[in-house]
Design an enzyme around this catalytic site. Sequence first.
Site, short mmCIF file in Angstrom:
data_model
loop_
_atom_site.label_atom_id
_atom_site.label_comp_id
_atom_site.label_asym_id
_atom_site.label_seq_id
_atom_site.Cartn_x
_atom_site.Cartn_y
_atom_site.Cartn_z
N ASN A 107 10.94 -45.94 -34.47
CA ASN A 107 9.73 -46.05 -33.67
C ASN A 107 8.70 -46.75 -34.54
O ASN A 107 8.13 -46.15 -35.45
CB ASN A 107 9.25 -44.65 -33.26
CG ASN A 107 7.93 -44.70 -32.50
OD1 ASN A 107 7.43 -45.77 -32.19
ND2 ASN A 107 7.37 -43.53 -32.21
N LYS B 66 5.85 -47.70 -33.78
CA LYS B 66 4.47 -47.35 -33.40
C LYS B 66 3.63 -48.64 -33.32
O LYS B 66 4.15 -49.67 -32.90
CB LYS B 66 3.89 -46.30 -34.36
CG LYS B 66 4.84 -45.09 -34.47
CD LYS B 66 4.24 -43.90 -35.14
CE LYS B 66 5.28 -42.77 -35.16
NZ LYS B 66 4.77 -41.54 -35.71
N HIS C 206 6.03 -39.18 -26.35
CA HIS C 206 5.81 -38.99 -27.78
C HIS C 206 4.53 -38.17 -27.99
O HIS C 206 3.58 -38.31 -27.22
CB HIS C 206 5.69 -40.36 -28.47
CG HIS C 206 5.72 -40.24 -29.97
ND1 HIS C 206 4.60 -39.89 -30.69
CD2 HIS C 206 6.73 -40.39 -30.85
CE1 HIS C 206 4.94 -39.83 -31.98
NE2 HIS C 206 6.21 -40.13 -32.10
N GLU D 188 2.14 -38.50 -29.92
CA GLU D 188 0.92 -39.31 -30.03
C GLU D 188 0.42 -39.74 -28.65
O GLU D 188 -0.78 -39.84 -28.42
CB GLU D 188 1.17 -40.52 -30.95
CG GLU D 188 1.26 -40.08 -32.40
CD GLU D 188 2.20 -40.91 -33.26
OE1 GLU D 188 2.53 -42.04 -32.90
OE2 GLU D 188 2.61 -40.38 -34.31
N GLU E 182 10.69 -33.53 -31.96
CA GLU E 182 9.78 -33.96 -33.03
C GLU E 182 8.68 -32.92 -33.20
O GLU E 182 7.69 -32.94 -32.46
CB GLU E 182 9.14 -35.31 -32.67
CG GLU E 182 10.13 -36.44 -32.51
CD GLU E 182 9.49 -37.79 -32.80
OE1 GLU E 182 10.05 -38.53 -33.60
OE2 GLU E 182 8.42 -38.09 -32.24
N GLY F 286 4.72 -37.87 -39.70
CA GLY F 286 3.83 -38.63 -40.58
C GLY F 286 3.18 -37.78 -41.67
O GLY F 286 2.25 -38.22 -42.32
N SER G 127 9.19 -37.21 -40.34
CA SER G 127 9.33 -37.42 -41.79
C SER G 127 10.78 -37.51 -42.26
O SER G 127 11.13 -37.02 -43.34
CB SER G 127 8.57 -36.34 -42.58
OG SER G 127 7.18 -36.43 -42.31
P1 13P Z 1 7.52 -40.27 -39.14
O1 13P Z 1 8.98 -40.55 -39.39
O2 13P Z 1 6.61 -41.32 -39.71
O3 13P Z 1 7.14 -38.87 -39.53
O4 13P Z 1 7.31 -40.37 -37.54
C1 13P Z 1 8.17 -39.70 -36.70
C2 13P Z 1 7.93 -40.14 -35.32
O5 13P Z 1 6.89 -39.88 -34.75
C3 13P Z 1 8.96 -40.94 -34.66
O6 13P Z 1 8.72 -41.07 -33.30
#
Ligand code: 13P
Length: 252
Positions: A10, A12, A96, A98, A168, A174, A214
Amino acid sequence: MTRKKIVAGNWKMHKDYEAGRDLAQDIIEKLQPNDHLIVLGTPFIHLKGVSMIAKEVSNVAVAAQNCHYETQGAFTGEISAAMVYSTGARYVILGHSERRTLFGESDATVFLKVKAALANQLTPIVCVGESLEHRESNSHLDFVAQQLQDSLFGLTAAECNAVVLAYEPVWAIGTGKTASPDQAQEMHAHIRSLVSKAYDPETAAQLSILYGGSVKPANAAEIFAQPDVDGGLIGGASLVADDFIAIVNGLQ
Ligand code: 13P
């Protein structure tokens, strides 16, 4: 039936047009032959270009990170599932955390988006996961059960068979704080048993459930080795070709 093992990146909101092409090319060049499905979840501007690059490799597919649930109309700034499909992308990441926390998406809108994706031949990668507050109050299992109830279980069994899930935990995204292999396994097994109850054991057994939060080259193999973990959804580490490839190689 054995379920599909998947590593999805992803990206982002990262990588401008040139940088996105370079990253996709770099990943594809370095990818060793394997049976897993690799999905590149890119910003909308890359869907077409990366789909063209990925066309050469049978196990690499492209995902959008969102789509709208309406088919067309006066929805300034939105992109429909059919539009995503028309680029060559065949997957879409939906719900997601976010999107949920920063852009107000609810389980109800996620459900509408999942329906729209399926109606347009896109495979949704539906994300669920609890906050730190829910984890610390030991309500994480119930919280995720409710998310599944409201964003997924309105689907028919046939529709559910066409979905990929991603667990997740919000506190692991993150933050560098990964769920332990046991924590991931506990939740993945819980999700699978809920799907079995809502549908049937076969639907549950064939559902791919990815872990995200992560995941790095150093911890991927241990998490992926859990019996109910079928791969990963990778954020930060999917932006560095060597790291992403190392994570892919951690999936047995
Ligand atoms: P990270 O791997 O940066 O923690 O992000 C995970 C994520 O949100 C994947 O969709």
